[in-house]
Design an enzyme around this catalytic site. Structure first.
Site, PDB file in Angstrom:
ATOM      1  N   HIS A 135       0.914  -1.187  -0.029  1.00  0.00           N
ATOM      2  CA  HIS A 135       0.043   0.074   0.087  1.00  0.00           C
ATOM      3  C   HIS A 135       0.932   1.284  -0.191  1.00  0.00           C
ATOM      4  O   HIS A 135       0.407   2.204  -0.553  1.00  0.00           O
ATOM      5  CB  HIS A 135      -1.029   0.023   1.183  1.00  0.00           C
ATOM      6  CG  HIS A 135      -0.629   0.548   2.391  1.00  0.00           C
ATOM      7  ND1 HIS A 135       0.132  -0.543   3.536  1.00  0.00           N
ATOM      8  CD2 HIS A 135      -0.501   1.606   3.042  1.00  0.00           C
ATOM      9  CE1 HIS A 135       0.366   0.009   4.616  1.00  0.00           C
ATOM     10  NE2 HIS A 135       0.187   1.331   4.392  1.00  0.00           N
ATOM     11  N   GLU A 148       3.561   4.986  -3.511  1.00  0.00           N
ATOM     12  CA  GLU A 148       3.548   6.347  -2.927  1.00  0.00           C
ATOM     13  C   GLU A 148       5.236   6.798  -2.479  1.00  0.00           C
ATOM     14  O   GLU A 148       5.662   7.692  -2.790  1.00  0.00           O
ATOM     15  CB  GLU A 148       2.739   6.542  -1.681  1.00  0.00           C
ATOM     16  CG  GLU A 148       2.796   7.905  -0.903  1.00  0.00           C
ATOM     17  CD  GLU A 148       2.330   8.946  -1.477  1.00  0.00           C
ATOM     18  OE1 GLU A 148       2.737  10.173  -1.351  1.00  0.00           O
ATOM     19  OE2 GLU A 148       1.266   8.627  -2.631  1.00  0.00           O
ATOM     20  N   ASP A 149       5.894   5.957  -1.974  1.00  0.00           N
ATOM     21  CA  ASP A 149       7.106   6.298  -1.258  1.00  0.00           C
ATOM     22  C   ASP A 149       8.388   5.663  -1.712  1.00  0.00           C
ATOM     23  O   ASP A 149       9.560   5.895  -1.296  1.00  0.00           O
ATOM     24  CB  ASP A 149       7.188   5.744   0.238  1.00  0.00           C
ATOM     25  CG  ASP A 149       5.865   6.367   1.094  1.00  0.00           C
ATOM     26  OD1 ASP A 149       5.624   7.468   0.571  1.00  0.00           O
ATOM     27  OD2 ASP A 149       5.525   5.851   2.097  1.00  0.00           O
TER      28      ASP A 149
END
Length: 743
Positions: free
Chosen positions: A94, A98-99
């Site tokens: 998840h 994004e990271d």
């Protein structure tokens, strides 16, 4: 679950870390054992390795390896929400897009489009960090868009938030306050609506632990102290019921469950009682193992056995068997008078109902044959989808609307034909009209509630039967927006007002065309935009409307230049605006607030009227436009909304010691109306403690008195000492602080 942050300083070496990660991974596989099909193990391993590799250089604030977070989120999804293999893979991944360097294409290539879609949804919404309010609310809108595509996105997001809340200790204070506020404002109501009661309860308790530290500790301590006598009482209460149920041949479980700290605190606030007076500190739960066709019958049989043994309170019967909540919750609740004259809440459910109550939406997939439940959820999603797709709404408004209409408890309203409509608490007759049909809403002029005529603003109550009265002459007006709470009604009213505005604006359009052609320019997009910008309006529609209703006359047009068929606005002269001078509320240099990162004696601040902080209260600063800094208590009624929506404007603030300045606060005193009681109260306040009284009102009725006193104290300690002394007076029942309204 203990958080690593509460342990002493993080000390694990690389070898120990590897073992810990492997232990967590194996625990995850163990909890998935029943659901794993051939080939699943390889996919989970692949997702785990992909995430572990992507996050390998990252650490959490507590110092632990970052991969422990996705692993923990995956375990919550499986063990506490009841999700399966695909959700596990999404949970592990998840945060990767994004990271880290992993892209959505990588995820799609390895795991297919279904998982990529969920990870994309999670990526879009993981970005709720310190951004401005509308962006933050926009993110919530995205959450909900993905929710209606695939509810697993929101379930994984809730697991992510739960783990973050469980490990919030290692964050800075202002971050804790902001995340906790956001949780209480949006995530715990969302968990409630998804039917995840356990998670909702834990999120509320964890938020309270940071937002109301003192109260949280006090209630937790009192719960621990009263545990023994509670257990004794529960056993005494259960014993005769157990015998009856066994005799009747039921396969059942029966146990007592303590209420959450947050719900006990809510009861204390709502009813204005002390911890000792909250009667339902626990609920008794009876879970019957019944075949599907006998569920209702068995629950009612159990109910009749309980009420044979203990007297029920008739107005406290809640029948969610015949009418389940929209989040699928089914149960029978009753409150009975137990031993020692104590009221006890009893909840009766079957095994299937219990699983739905604990696992919410995820359990619905398991019992998909229960088509009625499924359609309730689908209906709810359908309503959300309808509102989200309307793009005109400002994001912050959207979030408020969403909270009001989708996260509130619902009430059941009947049509004249007996159909049921579910509406949020606080809904009006006008909301009901729009729920029936948009056209009915727009033409609504009144209603009959239980055959009595009422205005459109009449607030409905669960169980009302409502008939709408319409008229073709009716048109929505601006003040309708203050009457309705449902998002559907608000959207439709705004649309109708816009249509009305468009019709009126047509006249203004011709006026503008004539004026422009009169000066040799044409009616084109550039010219209209030039005028909209010049007059600082929001849209061409506003320009035409203002011309139609003659609130503007375009006399400045003669100053415009005409170049070809285009017009050019005159350059505005720069006027130096005088800086507004703020009067600090307390004109003293040795100010008693420390505002971090600034030199506090130069900062202009004022104390919020909504919660009137005094030194010693937990406070935060909120940057308001035009007023400088406003200081609020962290448990102020508006705090959660401010911190959740405008986290970037929160300033860390605390009190320094300064006894010279007095602050206005209020006390509410209730007691026996005895001769000389007022004298005793004022004697303690003015005589013994030398505190100035600003106002005092005392009303007595039927041998009781209620007094409100507004007084000036130096700080919280002084106020607490005063409260203790007043409580010691004979005949005083309760002394509570209340928020004094703006003087």
């Amino acid at each position: 679950m203990e958080t690593l942050a509460q342990l002493p300083k993080y000390t694990l070496n690389e070898e120990q870390e590897k073992k810990l990660i492997l232990r967590e991974y194996r625990a995850l596989l163990r909890s998935l054992r029943a659901r794993i099909k051939p080939g699943d193990r390889r996919l989970i391993r692949q997702a785990f390795e992909m995430a572990a590799d992507a996050h390998k250089t990252m650490r959490r604030k507590s110092g632990e390896p970052y991969i422990l977070h996705p692993l923990a989120v995956a375990r919550i999804c499986v063990e506490e929400i009841g999700l399966g293999v695909r959700s596990t893979i999404c949970s592990l991944l998840h945060d990767t897009v994004e990271d880290t360097d992993i892209t959505l294409d990588d995820v799609q290539r390895e795991f297919g489009s279904e998982i990529a879609k969920i990870v994309d949804g999670l990526t879009k919404i993981s970005n709720i960090v310190d951004v401005n309010a509308s962006q933050q609310a926009e993110n919530f809108r995205k959450i909900l868009l993905t929710l209606t595509d695939d509810p697993r996105v929101i379930l994984i997001k809730l697991a992510d938030r739960l783990h973050n809340m469980r490990t919030l200790d290692s964050m800075k204070l202002e971050k804790q306050l902001k995340i906790a506020s956001e949780t209480i404002y949006v995530y715990s109501p969302l968990a409630h609506r998804m039917g995840l009661y356990n998670i909702k309860t834990e999120l509320e308790d964890l938020s309270m632990k940071y937002l109301e530290q003192q109260t949280y500790k006090e209630i937790a301590k009192k719960l621990a102290e009263t545990k023994r006598e509670r257990t004794k009482f529960i056993n005494e209460f259960i014993k005769p019921l157990k015998e009856k149920l066994e005799k009747a041949g039921f396969d059942f479980e029966i146990y007592g469950r303590p209420k959450s700290i947050h719900s006990i605190w809510n009861k204390m606030k709502k009813k204005g009682v002390s911890f000792e007076e909250v009667y339902d500190l626990f609920a008794i739960r009876i879970i019957v193992n019944s075949p599907a066709d006998k569920e209702k019958e068995d629950c009612w049989k159990v109910y009749s056995m309980i009420t044979d043994e203990y007297t029920p309170s008739p107005e406290r019967l809640r029948d969610w068997l015949s009418n389940p909540k929209s989040n699928g919750y089914e149960a029978l609740h009753t409150t009975v008078m137990g031993p020692q004259g104590k009221w006890v809440e009893v909840q009766i459910r079957t095994k299937r109902m219990n699983e739905i109550a604990e696992k919410g939406l995820a359990a619905h997939y398991k019992y998909k044959e229960g088509a009625q439940d499924e359609s309730r959820f689908d209906k709810w999603f359908g309503q959300i989808r309808e509102v989200i797709t309307n793009q005109d709404v400002d994001s912050v408004d959207f979030l408020q609307d969403f909270k009001r209409s989708f996260l509130a408890e619902e009430i059941y309203i009947y049509t004249p034909k007996g159909d049921v409509k579910m509406l949020p608490v606080g809904a009006s007759a006008l909301d009901f009209a729009f729920a029936v049909h948009s056209e009915v809403g727009v033409k609504c002029i009144g209603a009959k509630v239980n055959h009595k005529l009422v205005p459109i603003s009449h607030k409905l109550r669960s169980g009302d039967q409502v008939e709408i009265i319409t008229s073709n002459k009716q048109k929505p007006s601006e003040d309708w927006l203050n009457i309705v709470v449902t998002a559907k009604a608000r959207t439709r009213i705004k649309d109708a007002l816009k249509e009305e505005k468009k019709a009126v604006a047509e006249e203004g359009k011709y006026t503008l065309q004539r004026k422009l052609e009169g000066m040799g320019a044409s009616m084109n997009q550039h010219n209209v935009d030039e005028l909209v910008t010049y007059y600082k309006l929001a849209s061409p529609l506003d320009l035409y409307y203002a011309l139609s209703v003659k609130s503007m006359d375009l006399k400045e047009l003669k100053e415009f230049k005409v170049i070809g068929d285009r017009i050019e606005a005159p350059k505005p002269l720069k006027v130096m605006e005088p800086k507004p001078e703020y009067q600090p509320m307390i004109p003293k240099k040795d100010t008693e607030l420390i505002i971090f990162g600034e030199s506090s004696d130069k900062i202009v601040y004022n104390l919020a009227n909504c919660c009137k902080p005094i030194p010693g209260d937990d406070v935060f600063g909120f940057v308001t436009t035009g007023k400088g800094l406003t200081i609020h208590r962290t448990n102020c009624p508006n705090a959660a909304k401010l911190m959740a929506n405008y986290g970037h404007r929160i300033v860390k603030t605390k009190w320094a010691k300064n006894k010279e300045i007095s602050f206005l606060t209020g006390l509410r005193i209730i007691g026996m109306d005895d001769v000389g009681i007022v004298n005793k109260i004022t004697n303690i306040i003015s005589g013994e403690m030398r505190i100035n009284i600003s106002a005092i009102t005392i009303e007595s009725k039927d041998g009781l008195f209620e007094g409100t006193i507004r007084l000036f104290v130096h700080d919280k300690e002084e106020l607490e000492e005063l409260v203790t002394r007043l409580k010691e007076l004979k005949g005083i029942h309760s002394v509570e602080r209340f928020e004094t309204e703006a003087a």
